[in-house]
Write a protein that holds these residues in place. Sequence first.
Motif, PDB file in Angstrom:
ATOM      1  N   PRO A   1       0.758  -1.322   0.081  1.00 34.64           N
ATOM      2  CA  PRO A   1      -0.014  -0.143   0.023  1.00 34.64           C
ATOM      3  C   PRO A   1       0.953   1.022   0.080  1.00 34.64           C
ATOM      4  CG  PRO A   1       0.067  -0.672   2.172  1.00 34.64           C
ATOM      5  CD  PRO A   1       0.977  -1.634   1.271  1.00 34.64           C
TER       6      PRO A   1
ATOM      7  N   TYR B   1      -8.475  15.472  11.092  1.00 33.38           N
ATOM      8  CA  TYR B   1      -9.778  15.076  10.773  1.00 33.38           C
ATOM      9  C   TYR B   1     -10.408  14.444  11.950  1.00 33.38           C
ATOM     10  CZ  TYR B   1     -13.854  12.427   8.850  1.00 33.38           C
ATOM     11  OH  TYR B   1     -15.091  11.755   8.768  1.00 33.38           O
TER      12      TYR B   1
ATOM     13  N   LEU C   1     -18.054   7.986  -2.305  1.00 35.49           N
ATOM     14  CA  LEU C   1     -18.589   7.029  -1.452  1.00 35.49           C
ATOM     15  C   LEU C   1     -19.913   6.548  -2.131  1.00 35.49           C
ATOM     16  CD1 LEU C   1     -16.571   6.282   0.508  1.00 35.49           C
ATOM     17  CD2 LEU C   1     -17.382   8.052   1.919  1.00 35.49           C
TER      18      LEU C   1
ATOM     19  N   VAL D   1     -18.888  12.916   7.296  1.00 32.46           N
ATOM     20  CA  VAL D   1     -18.681  12.350   8.728  1.00 32.46           C
ATOM     21  C   VAL D   1     -19.298  11.058   8.771  1.00 32.46           C
ATOM     22  CG1 VAL D   1     -18.485  12.236  10.994  1.00 32.46           C
ATOM     23  CG2 VAL D   1     -17.660  14.205   9.982  1.00 32.46           C
TER      24      VAL D   1
ATOM     25  N   LEU E   1     -18.245   8.611   5.687  1.00 35.80           N
ATOM     26  CA  LEU E   1     -16.914   8.123   5.986  1.00 35.80           C
ATOM     27  C   LEU E   1     -16.453   7.076   7.297  1.00 35.80           C
ATOM     28  CD1 LEU E   1     -14.124   8.075   4.359  1.00 35.80           C
ATOM     29  CD2 LEU E   1     -13.781  10.490   5.805  1.00 35.80           C
ATOM     30  N   ASP E   2     -16.972   7.409   8.269  1.00 36.04           N
ATOM     31  CA  ASP E   2     -17.114   6.646   9.317  1.00 36.04           C
ATOM     32  C   ASP E   2     -17.654   5.244   9.007  1.00 36.04           C
ATOM     33  OD1 ASP E   2     -15.712   8.862  10.550  1.00 36.04           O
ATOM     34  OD2 ASP E   2     -16.949   8.875  12.270  1.00 36.04           O
TER      35      ASP E   2
ATOM     36  N   ARG F   1     -18.166   3.678   6.279  1.00 38.08           N
ATOM     37  CA  ARG F   1     -17.471   2.844   5.235  1.00 38.08           C
ATOM     38  C   ARG F   1     -15.915   2.171   5.823  1.00 38.08           C
ATOM     39  NH1 ARG F   1     -17.433   1.770  -0.178  1.00 38.08           N
ATOM     40  NH2 ARG F   1     -19.344   2.407  -0.149  1.00 38.08           N
ATOM     41  N   LEU F   2     -15.249   3.090   6.902  1.00 36.60           N
ATOM     42  CA  LEU F   2     -14.193   2.922   7.082  1.00 36.60           C
ATOM     43  C   LEU F   2     -14.007   1.792   8.177  1.00 36.60           C
ATOM     44  CD1 LEU F   2     -12.210   4.576   5.438  1.00 36.60           C
ATOM     45  CD2 LEU F   2     -12.195   6.334   7.150  1.00 36.60           C
TER      46      LEU F   2
ATOM     47  N   GLU G   1      -7.642   2.282  17.174  1.00 39.47           N
ATOM     48  CA  GLU G   1      -7.010   3.634  17.967  1.00 39.47           C
ATOM     49  C   GLU G   1      -6.131   3.230  19.043  1.00 39.47           C
ATOM     50  OE1 GLU G   1      -9.196   7.023  18.436  1.00 39.47           O
ATOM     51  OE2 GLU G   1      -7.452   8.038  18.847  1.00 39.47           O
TER      52      GLU G   1
ATOM     53  N   VAL H   1      -3.074   1.252  18.112  1.00 41.26           N
ATOM     54  CA  VAL H   1      -2.030   2.279  17.285  1.00 41.26           C
ATOM     55  C   VAL H   1      -1.325   3.030  18.528  1.00 41.26           C
ATOM     56  CG1 VAL H   1      -1.792   4.296  16.066  1.00 41.26           C
ATOM     57  CG2 VAL H   1      -3.104   2.544  15.211  1.00 41.26           C
TER      58      VAL H   1
ATOM     59  N   GLU I   1       2.895   2.846  19.458  1.00 46.11           N
ATOM     60  CA  GLU I   1       3.534   4.083  19.359  1.00 46.11           C
ATOM     61  C   GLU I   1       4.227   4.537  20.682  1.00 46.11           C
ATOM     62  OE1 GLU I   1       1.107   6.841  17.374  1.00 46.11           O
ATOM     63  OE2 GLU I   1       1.368   5.990  15.309  1.00 46.11           O
TER      64      GLU I   1
ATOM     65  N   ALA J   1      -6.426   9.710  23.363  1.00 43.70           N
ATOM     66  CA  ALA J   1      -7.588   9.413  22.463  1.00 43.70           C
ATOM     67  C   ALA J   1      -9.041   9.931  22.396  1.00 43.70           C
ATOM     68  CB  ALA J   1      -7.694   7.753  22.550  1.00 43.70           C
ATOM     69  N   MET J   2      -8.730  10.982  23.264  1.00 46.05           N
ATOM     70  CA  MET J   2      -9.949  11.742  23.614  1.00 46.05           C
ATOM     71  C   MET J   2     -11.074  10.889  23.909  1.00 46.05           C
ATOM     72  SD  MET J   2      -9.335  14.955  20.802  1.00 46.05           S
ATOM     73  CE  MET J   2      -9.249  14.233  19.428  1.00 46.05           C
TER      74      MET J   2
ATOM     75  N   ALA K   1      -3.237  -2.819   9.516  1.00 53.58           N
ATOM     76  CA  ALA K   1      -2.747  -1.500   9.195  1.00 53.58           C
ATOM     77  C   ALA K   1      -2.875  -1.392   7.720  1.00 53.58           C
ATOM     78  CB  ALA K   1      -1.497  -1.099  10.019  1.00 53.58           C
ATOM     79  N   PRO K   2      -2.033  -2.319   6.918  1.00 52.40           N
ATOM     80  CA  PRO K   2      -2.197  -1.937   5.629  1.00 52.40           C
ATOM     81  C   PRO K   2      -3.734  -1.775   4.825  1.00 52.40           C
ATOM     82  CG  PRO K   2      -0.592  -3.820   6.055  1.00 52.40           C
ATOM     83  CD  PRO K   2      -1.490  -3.612   7.295  1.00 52.40           C
TER      84      PRO K   2
ATOM     85  N   VAL L   1      -4.859   1.632   5.840  1.00 54.29           N
ATOM     86  CA  VAL L   1      -4.489   2.741   5.411  1.00 54.29           C
ATOM     87  C   VAL L   1      -4.913   2.872   4.097  1.00 54.29           C
ATOM     88  CG1 VAL L   1      -2.296   3.686   4.239  1.00 54.29           C
ATOM     89  CG2 VAL L   1      -2.444   2.785   6.652  1.00 54.29           C
TER      90      VAL L   1
ATOM     91  N   VAL M   1      -8.565   4.147   4.099  1.00 56.28           N
ATOM     92  CA  VAL M   1      -8.642   5.538   4.301  1.00 56.28           C
ATOM     93  C   VAL M   1      -7.905   6.307   3.036  1.00 56.28           C
ATOM     94  CG1 VAL M   1      -7.359   7.479   5.397  1.00 56.28           C
ATOM     95  CG2 VAL M   1      -7.940   5.489   6.539  1.00 56.28           C
ATOM     96  N   ARG M   2      -6.911   5.968   2.313  1.00 58.63           N
ATOM     97  CA  ARG M   2      -6.522   6.313   1.108  1.00 58.63           C
ATOM     98  C   ARG M   2      -7.512   6.422   0.037  1.00 58.63           C
ATOM     99  NH1 ARG M   2      -3.009   8.269  -1.214  1.00 58.63           N
ATOM    100  NH2 ARG M   2      -1.135   8.249   0.078  1.00 58.63           N
TER     101      ARG M   2
END
Lengths: 152, 152
Positions: free
Chosen positions: A4, A18, A149, B22, B25-26, B28-29, B45, B48, B52, B67-68, B115-116, B119, B122-123
């Motif tokens: 990717p 975002y 979308l 929002v 996208l939310d 679908r993701l 999240e 991740v 890190e 993470a709020m 992850a891949p 990403v 998202v892309r």
Amino acid sequence: MDEPRWLDAEEMRAWRGYLGLVRLLDYRLNRDLQEESGLTAADYEILVRLSEAPQRQQRMTELAEGAMISKSRLSHQMTRLENRGLACRVGCQTDRRGAFAVLSDKGFDALAAAAPGHVASVRRHLFDQLTPEQVKVLGDLSDAVIAGLTRD
Amino acid sequence: MDEPRWLDAEEMRAWRGYLGLVRLLDYRLNRDLQEESGLTAADYEILVRLSEAPQRQQRMTELAEGAMISKSRLSHQMTRLENRGLACRVGCQTDRRGAFAVLSDKGFDALAAAAPGHVASVRRHLFDQLTPEQVKVLGDLSDAVIAGLTRD
DNA sequence: CTCGGATAGTTGAACCCTCAATCAGACTGT
DNA sequence: ACAGTCTGATTGAGGGTTCAACTATCCGAG
């Protein structure tokens, strides 16, 4: 799976931004709205849509599609709104499977009371922070992503 | 209450766009991520952030703030991650009230596997639809709103 | 030392959302 | 007419989120 393309620095910044924007803004807007009016964002959206519909009523399926939520969720939500007297259901004459969601006077009043504060909140937290150019790009970019979308 | 300034046409368009963006996208993701990896966005999240962090571990409060999300929500979430073996809790030596959330090897592997695809998702759904200029403005505008929301 | 208040984190109940199953009414072809 | 299928909407269970109450520990003032 193909290798990717990772996100570049600008994209990562935009992505983190975002994510933060959505979380913080949704939280604050919901909080303001709830405190000032006792309505949740979900309540508010349904009431707005009904208030804008002819006769202040709309078929369940149409309402669900407009608000981009599932029929199930709308059904549960309507049950709650109905219990609070803010809306009610009326059976459809021509298709006896169907039902209209109808905004009650009490629901309209609740919306009228909530709207100015909510608009002020959106303005203060979002638009007052942005330049006209940024507002325009936000509109453009939202449309572009939604178009991507939406066309399956 | 003062007469509120209503939203002008550009603002209204941007606002409706933002709301649609929002939601779509939310949705679908989350869907892509869930199907491909079995992780929710909330799971992802946390993993991740832990991955890190130094030693792949972080104090509960610090993690929640980053993470709020509320401490309560994180606590429930960690219970679920712990039950699935993706993370665990370790008591803090120097402050016996405190606890560290620790990413397990299994959790790290799950993240590496997810992850891949995430990403790529998202892309595809977001950045492939935008011009570099729009990406830059999205970053700028997010920072501006977050700054406004963050300074009390 | 110890009392009171602040801080770290957990818990349970109520609430909301999702998903699959269901029900009833409408359409379609024979 | 009527079997099969599609559509409009509801339901209930299961799981996630919120909110307030709670436990346990730490820290500072007296």
